[in-house]
Scaffold this motif. Sequence first.
Motif, PDB file in Angstrom:
ATOM      1  N   LYS A   1      94.931  69.727  69.283  1.00  0.00           N
ATOM      2  CA  LYS A   1      94.454  69.468  70.686  1.00  0.00           C
ATOM      3  C   LYS A   1      95.452  69.636  71.739  1.00  0.00           C
ATOM      4  CE  LYS A   1      92.068  66.470  73.585  1.00  0.00           C
ATOM      5  NZ  LYS A   1      90.569  66.646  73.865  1.00  0.00           N
ATOM      6  N   ARG A   2      95.028  70.325  72.881  1.00  0.00           N
ATOM      7  CA  ARG A   2      95.948  70.620  73.769  1.00  0.00           C
ATOM      8  C   ARG A   2      96.317  69.472  74.882  1.00  0.00           C
ATOM      9  NH1 ARG A   2      92.780  75.741  74.250  1.00  0.00           N
ATOM     10  NH2 ARG A   2      94.039  77.459  73.184  1.00  0.00           N
ATOM     11  N   CYS A   3      97.299  68.451  74.485  1.00  0.00           N
ATOM     12  CA  CYS A   3      97.418  67.317  75.188  1.00  0.00           C
ATOM     13  C   CYS A   3      98.824  66.771  74.938  1.00  0.00           C
ATOM     14  CB  CYS A   3      96.386  66.339  75.174  1.00  0.00           C
ATOM     15  SG  CYS A   3      96.398  65.494  73.642  1.00  0.00           S
ATOM     16  N   ALA A   4      99.502  65.922  75.663  1.00  0.00           N
ATOM     17  CA  ALA A   4     100.531  65.247  75.235  1.00  0.00           C
ATOM     18  C   ALA A   4     100.357  64.247  74.174  1.00  0.00           C
ATOM     19  CB  ALA A   4     101.206  64.629  76.350  1.00  0.00           C
ATOM     20  N   LYS A   5     100.953  64.191  73.089  1.00  0.00           N
ATOM     21  CA  LYS A   5     100.687  63.359  71.794  1.00  0.00           C
ATOM     22  C   LYS A   5     101.942  62.483  71.979  1.00  0.00           C
ATOM     23  CE  LYS A   5      99.306  67.294  69.663  1.00  0.00           C
ATOM     24  NZ  LYS A   5      98.620  68.367  70.555  1.00  0.00           N
ATOM     25  N   PRO A   6     101.763  61.169  71.776  1.00  0.00           N
ATOM     26  CA  PRO A   6     102.585  60.254  71.617  1.00  0.00           C
ATOM     27  C   PRO A   6     103.260  60.258  69.985  1.00  0.00           C
ATOM     28  CG  PRO A   6     101.236  59.048  72.984  1.00  0.00           C
ATOM     29  CD  PRO A   6     100.496  60.475  72.634  1.00  0.00           C
ATOM     30  N   GLU A   7     104.089  60.169  69.704  1.00  0.00           N
ATOM     31  CA  GLU A   7     104.911  60.292  68.271  1.00  0.00           C
ATOM     32  C   GLU A   7     104.060  59.314  67.421  1.00  0.00           C
ATOM     33  OE1 GLU A   7     107.082  61.905  65.363  1.00  0.00           O
ATOM     34  OE2 GLU A   7     107.220  62.225  67.542  1.00  0.00           O
ATOM     35  N   GLY A   8     103.538  60.143  66.380  1.00  0.00           N
ATOM     36  CA  GLY A   8     102.736  59.488  65.453  1.00  0.00           C
ATOM     37  C   GLY A   8     101.245  59.164  65.647  1.00  0.00           C
ATOM     38  N   SER A   9     100.668  59.767  66.768  1.00  0.00           N
ATOM     39  CA  SER A   9      99.315  59.472  67.130  1.00  0.00           C
ATOM     40  C   SER A   9      98.515  60.769  67.008  1.00  0.00           C
ATOM     41  CB  SER A   9      99.186  58.855  68.418  1.00  0.00           C
ATOM     42  OG  SER A   9      99.777  59.810  69.434  1.00  0.00           O
ATOM     43  N   CYS A  10      97.259  60.745  66.852  1.00  0.00           N
ATOM     44  CA  CYS A  10      96.588  62.068  66.912  1.00  0.00           C
ATOM     45  C   CYS A  10      96.014  62.205  68.477  1.00  0.00           C
ATOM     46  CB  CYS A  10      95.253  61.631  66.099  1.00  0.00           C
ATOM     47  SG  CYS A  10      93.995  63.132  65.998  1.00  0.00           S
ATOM     48  N   GLY A  11      96.060  63.622  68.801  1.00  0.00           N
ATOM     49  CA  GLY A  11      95.623  63.923  70.056  1.00  0.00           C
ATOM     50  C   GLY A  11      94.136  63.923  70.257  1.00  0.00           C
ATOM     51  N   PHE A  12      93.330  63.857  69.374  1.00  0.00           N
ATOM     52  CA  PHE A  12      91.930  63.667  69.344  1.00  0.00           C
ATOM     53  C   PHE A  12      91.680  62.249  69.277  1.00  0.00           C
ATOM     54  CE2 PHE A  12      92.077  67.916  67.213  1.00  0.00           C
ATOM     55  CZ  PHE A  12      91.517  68.576  68.129  1.00  0.00           C
ATOM     56  N   THR A  13      90.759  61.901  70.194  1.00  0.00           N
ATOM     57  CA  THR A  13      90.463  60.155  70.586  1.00  0.00           C
ATOM     58  C   THR A  13      89.223  59.988  70.052  1.00  0.00           C
ATOM     59  OG1 THR A  13      89.485  60.639  72.666  1.00  0.00           O
ATOM     60  CG2 THR A  13      91.835  60.497  72.622  1.00  0.00           C
ATOM     61  N   GLN A  14      88.906  58.739  69.867  1.00  0.00           N
ATOM     62  CA  GLN A  14      87.438  58.257  69.751  1.00  0.00           C
ATOM     63  C   GLN A  14      86.548  58.941  70.421  1.00  0.00           C
ATOM     64  OE1 GLN A  14      86.515  56.561  67.013  1.00  0.00           O
ATOM     65  NE2 GLN A  14      84.585  56.730  67.566  1.00  0.00           N
ATOM     66  N   ASP A  15      86.721  58.883  71.793  1.00  0.00           N
ATOM     67  CA  ASP A  15      85.591  59.578  72.697  1.00  0.00           C
ATOM     68  C   ASP A  15      85.459  60.960  72.319  1.00  0.00           C
ATOM     69  OD1 ASP A  15      85.639  57.485  74.042  1.00  0.00           O
ATOM     70  OD2 ASP A  15      86.954  58.086  75.939  1.00  0.00           O
ATOM     71  N   ASP A  16      86.565  61.606  71.838  1.00  0.00           N
ATOM     72  CA  ASP A  16      86.441  63.094  71.501  1.00  0.00           C
ATOM     73  C   ASP A  16      85.565  63.221  70.343  1.00  0.00           C
ATOM     74  OD1 ASP A  16      88.195  64.192  73.355  1.00  0.00           O
ATOM     75  OD2 ASP A  16      89.972  64.077  72.190  1.00  0.00           O
ATOM     76  N   GLU A  17      85.767  62.088  69.429  1.00  0.00           N
ATOM     77  CA  GLU A  17      84.833  62.088  67.968  1.00  0.00           C
ATOM     78  C   GLU A  17      83.456  61.854  68.248  1.00  0.00           C
ATOM     79  OE1 GLU A  17      84.433  59.139  64.125  1.00  0.00           O
ATOM     80  OE2 GLU A  17      86.351  59.543  64.966  1.00  0.00           O
ATOM     81  N   GLU A  18      83.188  61.179  69.487  1.00  0.00           N
ATOM     82  CA  GLU A  18      81.702  60.863  69.833  1.00  0.00           C
ATOM     83  C   GLU A  18      81.140  62.031  70.315  1.00  0.00           C
ATOM     84  OE1 GLU A  18      82.022  57.382  72.230  1.00  0.00           O
ATOM     85  OE2 GLU A  18      82.454  55.813  70.494  1.00  0.00           O
TER      86      GLU A  18
END
Length: 381
Positions: free
Chosen positions: A136-153
């Motif tokens: 995912k092209r975005c800033a990602k905090p350490e240990g987190s996935c760039g794709f969100t629940q909104d993305d999944e929906e």
Amino acid sequence: MSQGPRSGLAAVSSALLAMSRHLEVRDVLKTIVASARELLDAQYAALGVPDDHGGFAQFVVDGVSDDQWRAIGPLPRQHGILAAMLHEAKAERLVDVRKDPRFEGWPAAHPDLVDFLGLPIKDGEEVIGALFLANKRCAKPEGSCGFTQDDEELLAILAQHAAIALTNARLYERSRELTIAEERSRLAHELHDAVSQKLFSLRLTAQAAAALVDRDPTRAKGELHQVASLAAEAADELRAAVVELRPAALDEDGLIATLRTQTQVLDRAHTARVTFTSNGFRALPAAQEEALLRVAQEALHNALRHSGADRVDVSVERRGCGAVLRVTDDGRGFDPTAVRRAGRHLGLVSMRDRASGVGGTLTVESAPGKGTTIEMEVPGG
């Protein structure tokens, strides 16, 4: 949704409209993958359609260049995360796909995938494909996935419509296969009747010529001219009928590989040098690729049989979203202004019809003693 309701809805609408425009399975798969990658702003996207032998019947990627794809090697097998999506039929959203216990590695030339979002594409209870995105092209905090629940929906909505588009495309192709089978059967009968009649006439005329050779050589010569004319008509009828059948190689190998193979065969079969080059070509809708192939075949036939050329060059190159086919020979040429005679003789009317039928244009440059160039441009899908 992460993009905002208005922009998200507009993006989904655009993606769904793009999918609905295509009827060929290959075109639908490419559109789904490209739409998903753009919609969720990912670096890579891919869609695999499984076969019954542990592999993939089709596997389409977006974000990987042609050179990279060739370097990666054979299509992947159904293993690891891909197998989980196909067999467990559930979404997968991972912080780092490489650290998942099911990860089994990839070829040396494969790009590094980190955060990962994948969904099965289902037709009812049947899983007909696996769609996934990575990086995912975005800033990602350490240990987190760039794709969100909104993305999944959002991807789930796209996957549902992808299933409809893919199922419709499959039904269309099956219907077309039945139509082609019927057309082949009809053509076989027509070929048998038309050519049998021509061959029967040819045999009788040849027998008459043989009987006249001794007592009336002049009439015998006339009969032999008729034999030659009948043989030419039979050959033309065969070619005109057979050329209407879409070659399997085009479906299996694509336009560039099919043209390359055919020009290689013609180069070996004729004294003229026949070459083929391509530059930057990207796959087009099937109808456009077929039209380009048919025009190339007709132009090659003209150059090799009628022009007396020593060299024929065929090229296909990208132009905008479409492509340009060019067939050039150094033969005797002709006067393009003599449209009625030259057009009919060289099949120019048929070639122009094929070009216009897919929204393209055909131009002819020739002059007596100056060779001929046939150029066809199509706008793309």
